[in-house]
Design an enzyme around this catalytic site. Structure first.
Site, mmCIF file in Angstrom:
data_model
loop_
_atom_site.group_PDB
_atom_site.id
_atom_site.type_symbol
_atom_site.label_atom_id
_atom_site.label_comp_id
_atom_site.label_asym_id
_atom_site.label_seq_id
_atom_site.Cartn_x
_atom_site.Cartn_y
_atom_site.Cartn_z
ATOM 1 C CB CYS A 1 8.714 1.633 -5.606
ATOM 2 S SG CYS A 1 8.147 2.952 -6.703
ATOM 3 N N GLY B 1 -8.331 -3.102 -6.076
ATOM 4 C CA GLY B 1 -7.635 -1.872 -5.719
ATOM 5 C C GLY B 1 -6.768 -1.426 -6.882
ATOM 6 C CB ALA B 2 -4.173 1.201 -7.129
ATOM 7 C CB ILE B 3 -1.882 -3.589 -7.194
ATOM 8 C CG1 ILE B 3 -0.913 -2.624 -6.492
ATOM 9 C CG2 ILE B 3 -1.107 -4.743 -7.804
ATOM 10 C CD1 ILE B 3 -0.198 -3.229 -5.295
ATOM 11 C CB ALA C 1 -3.973 -7.490 -6.822
ATOM 12 N N GLY D 1 -3.895 -6.872 -1.357
ATOM 13 C CA GLY D 1 -3.288 -6.060 -0.320
ATOM 14 C C GLY D 1 -1.856 -6.455 0.000
ATOM 15 C CG ASP E 1 4.857 0.725 1.150
ATOM 16 O OD1 ASP E 1 4.544 1.935 1.132
ATOM 17 O OD2 ASP E 1 4.887 0.023 0.127
ATOM 18 C CB ALA F 1 6.977 5.391 -4.320
ATOM 19 C CG HIS G 1 -7.544 27.273 -25.348
ATOM 20 N ND1 HIS G 1 -8.576 26.387 -25.134
ATOM 21 C CD2 HIS G 1 -7.539 27.560 -26.682
ATOM 22 C CE1 HIS G 1 -9.186 26.162 -26.288
ATOM 23 N NE2 HIS G 1 -8.577 26.854 -27.238
#
Length: 463
Positions: free
Chosen positions: A43, A182-184, A267, A269, A309, A317, A442
């Site tokens: 990470c 995915g995110a990566i 990427a 997985g 993980d 993380a 605001h």
């Protein structure tokens, strides 16, 4: 060489491992940590942190390209790839030194090497200076995960990238194929597209970011296509062949296109780092490359725990760090509450950004819950308009019986800095009445969070 027994030995120095070691020393436990590479784990060194540094560079470049919209004249901004990479590596190095300092500050004994279970309560460490053995009452495995390698696509700095190569490129390809949306995958696609690279993304699912709420995924997909990316959804990679300095890639699926690209970025997985840990002969169970552990990190083997993980999804993380605290506090005889995965927030730092916590609309309906949905667009938010970032929206999911907030989803500029508000609300089992009564400042983007709540009950004021 043997040392006196430790109360806790943590294997792995990532965000799960080093936090476990720190919490153990805070609770008075004699603690050691074993790490074979850099403290901070993937990470800090090769994941969360360096990618965000690169993505920040991409954000600055995008802003400069539209500076004229803000009354600022800038001539021809261009990326300096090597300077961006150098800054990214410097950010990681700074934080890595911070973890080293924390180990010293907390009096944690650090062993450099690969550890494996040698016997009950005994670890054998293979380091650069030879082998040693250390004993421990409790052993916490926090060995993390690594990128899944696809057949026929071995790492090559020139033509096949996994996350490490994508973080330290020597050049910008003309055309890049990202396998996995995915995110990566989407984060790297966003970065390289901002650098001027022609980006194709292939994904087996029928939408990008397939674990997100469907409306969020669909919005992101439209935005990426509008930016100029090409998405091949519902498709896989059927065949790859290297021809000269290009990859010929045959896609599967209904469209079955053939692409010619300079670089393939995989990427697809991750797999858990469970090999060579000495798990054979123990009661530790491994399923789909991840160690099976309960809500406190306990495995089937007494005295052996798994967090982060290597213990499975969600592979985040902050989830690993919190699992570390729960695990160590349980070891110390306290009574921590195990993690509820649905209360773990998640962020994707693409352009636009995505963040969520709790159930999606689809998950809530599948569970048979009566729900209320509220949405509010950033196009009606004063701060977003002032920033020139009006794309995206906030979506909330309430239990219609109890009024409890059970899900929140956002897409838009810097929404990753907003999601914690809903994460706190879900942790506190907050209802719509309490959120309606909360006064949001605001002008801020957070007002869209309040309006989305009001919208769920037909009370939105600005849409």
């Amino acid at each position: 060489m043997k040392t006196d027994p430790f109360d806790v030995v943590v294997v792995g120095g990532g965000p799960g491992g080093y936090v476990a070691a720190i919490r153990a020393t805070q609770l008075g436990l004699r603690t050691a940590l074993v790490e074979k590479a850099e403290l901070g784990g993937v990470c800090l060194n090769w994941g969360c942190i360096p990618t965000k540094a690169l993505l920040r560079s991409a954000d600055v470049l995008r802003l400069l390209r539209k500076a004229d919209q803000f009354g600022i004249k800038v001539s021809s901004p261009a990326p300096d790839l090597q300077a961006m990479v150098a800054r990214s590596r410097g950010v990681s190095a700074q934080l890595q030194r911070g973890v080293v300092h924390l180990m010293k500050k907390n009096g944690i004994t650090v062993f450099n090497g690969h550890a494996r279970l040698a016997d009950k309560g005994l670890l054998r460490i293979m380091g650069s200076t030879g082998e040693s053995e250390i004993a421990a009452k409790h052993i916490v495995l926090a060995t993390g995960a690594r990128a899944r390698v696809l057949p026929g696509l071995s790492t090559s700095p020139d033509s096949v990238w996994y996350y490490r190569e994508a973080l330290t490129p020597s050049h910008l390809p003309k055309r890049l194929l990202v396998i996995g949306a995915g995110a990566i995958g989407i984060e790297f696609a966003s970065f390289y597209h901002a650098m001027g690279v022609q980006v194709d993304v292939v994904e087996l699912a029928d939408r990008v970011l397939p674990t997100e709420d469907a409306e969020i995924s669909e919005f992101v997909g439209r935005e990426l296509q509008a930016q100029g990316m090409t998405l091949h959804l519902g498709s896989g990679v059927a065949q790859t062949q290297r021809r000269g300095d290009k990859w010929e890639v045959q896609l599967s699926g209904a469209n079955g296109k053939r692409l010619e690209v300079d670089v393939v970025l995989v990427a697809a997985g991750i797999v858990g780092n469970v090999e060579n840990l000495g798990l054979e002969g123990t009661r530790v169970k491994v399923e789909k490359s991840h160690i099976v552990a309960d809500g406190y990190g306990s495995t089937g083997e007494p005295g052996v725990y798994a967090i982060g993980d290597v213990a499975g999804a969600p592979c985040l993380a902050h989830k690993a760090s919190h699992e570390a605290i729960v695990c160590i506090e349980k070891i110390a005889g306290q009574n921590p509450r195990p993690i509820d995965a649905h209360r773990v927030s998640a962020c994707t730092y693409s352009h636009p950004q995505v963040a969520h916590v709790g159930l999606t609309e689809q998950q809530a309906r599948a569970a048979g819950r009566a729900i209320r949905i509220g949405k509010f667009p950033f196009a009606a938010n004063g701060k977003a308009i002032a920033m020139g970032e009006t794309g995206g929206f906030v979506k909330v999911v309430f239990d219609d019986v109890t009024g409890e907030l059970i899900g929140a989803h956002m897409v838009g500029e810097e929404v990753t800095e907003l999601i914690h508000g809903y994460a706190v609300a879900i942790e506190l089992e907050t209802t719509e009445a309490e959120l309606m009564h909360t006064i949001f400042p605001h002008p801020t983007q957070s007002e869209a969070m309040h309006e989305a709540v009001l919208s769920a009950y037909g009370r939105a004021l600005h849409s």
